[in-house]
Design an enzyme around this catalytic site. Sequence first.
Site, short mmCIF file in Angstrom:
data_model
loop_
_atom_site.label_atom_id
_atom_site.label_comp_id
_atom_site.label_asym_id
_atom_site.label_seq_id
_atom_site.Cartn_x
_atom_site.Cartn_y
_atom_site.Cartn_z
N THR A 204 41.46 37.40 39.76
CA THR A 204 40.98 38.51 40.57
C THR A 204 41.91 39.68 40.29
OG1 THR A 204 42.35 37.86 42.43
CG2 THR A 204 40.06 37.08 42.44
N TYR B 226 24.58 53.29 35.58
CA TYR B 226 24.24 51.98 35.01
C TYR B 226 24.81 51.89 33.61
CZ TYR B 226 21.27 49.00 37.83
OH TYR B 226 20.81 48.11 38.75
N ARG C 267 38.97 45.18 44.62
CA ARG C 267 38.40 43.83 44.68
C ARG C 267 37.57 43.61 43.42
NH1 ARG C 267 39.42 41.96 49.47
NH2 ARG C 267 38.44 40.03 48.88
#
Length: 438
Positions: A240, A68, A249
Amino acid sequence: MSQAAKKMQENQTMNLFTSALKQVDPAVFGAIGHELHRQQDYLELIASENLTSRAVMQAQGSVLTNKYAEGLPGKRYYSGCDFVDEIENLAIERAKKLFTCNFANVQPHSGSQSNQAVYLALLQPGAKILSMALDHGGHLTHGSPVNISGKWFDVKQYGVRKQDGYIDYDMVEEMAQQQKPDMIVCGASAYSRVIDWKRFRAIADKVDAWLLADVAHYAGLIAGGVLPTPCDYADVVTTTTHKTLRGPRGGMILWNDEALSQPINQAVFPGLQGGPLEHVIAGKAVAFGLALQPDFKIYAQNVVKNAQAMANALDARGYTIVSGGTDTHVFLVDLRKQGLVGLDAQRSLYRAHLNCNRNTIPDDPQKPWYTSGLRFGSPAGTTRGLSAADFAQIGGMVADVLDGLKENGGENNASVEDAVAQKVKEMCARFPIYTEAL
Ligand code: DSN
């Protein structure tokens, strides 16, 4: 704890950290293996897809998936972020170098979330947006009524000229003068021509609007130097990272004005997203590093040559190319002359191992599920190593399948599809890709 329970715990711990997917989950492993075979045996002509490097996939499949790291490098809400900071900084620095801009946020999970973050950063609900219509080549996130952008903003849309399929800049200017939008969105997902970023800037300046350029489709061609960059003109550029840029991705936001840094960074987190996907960001860093290599320029040039060779071959067989051709990696075929429906054509081509997507054409009389068009692209095939001559041959094979479909009144033509599938499989075998799925 009993000996048996201890043993079980030991086994589970060992399995968790050392056992391969094949042993842990044969069902998922099997399906991934089938997907590898599909990618090996089919020619990928979907303009928004590519074949990323094994290195990018390894970075994505790494221990980074555990971490995280809300916040930005050097300013995180969790500890233990030294190494993800190092990786995210590499991604940011490489992105800035690749696109020659001052600032980059590499955390957006997708192109869609990149655009949402920009809207959140710069607009209020109900603000006016002027953008390209979806059936003229725009994108869902540019204000389609079914997307949050169309529900939360007052959207007016420009399109391409009926006579030649090019963006009608005079229409954009006229609409901008009338509507006085807060933001003009340029960039597209099914438009094959060079976009005049400078003209868009001039129009935005006339009405004092923000200019957002969404280069999701074109980023690799811009990085490779074959298309002009909007970074000198747009206030913000979104993209992207997995299409022509050939990375994992994901999404990314680029800008030059330091005054925009806080609103954009805060819109991404905490405005829209939670923890950044640091394993994907590592994949982005790897992909940007590869795109900075000289051979990526050759790749980008070949992508365009190959798309042009395929479009020319289809044109020579009597198929209408929207706007008459392409300057980029993508082009649209208008199937109305042949009386074919996009959905039937897409399915028939897939049976022949040629994978593309049906797409609306400007002012399409068909609904988006059916469409009157097909969209083709060269990024994945070019990555595979196919040349312009190969792409001309692919154009011929596509025409064979579509002619066969037409002869059968839009129904399957198994003999043509099977014959083409055989040729495609032979071509794929000459240009091998990954040998392993993981
Ligand atoms: N799905 C992408 C494309 O195919 O262009 C855009 O979101």
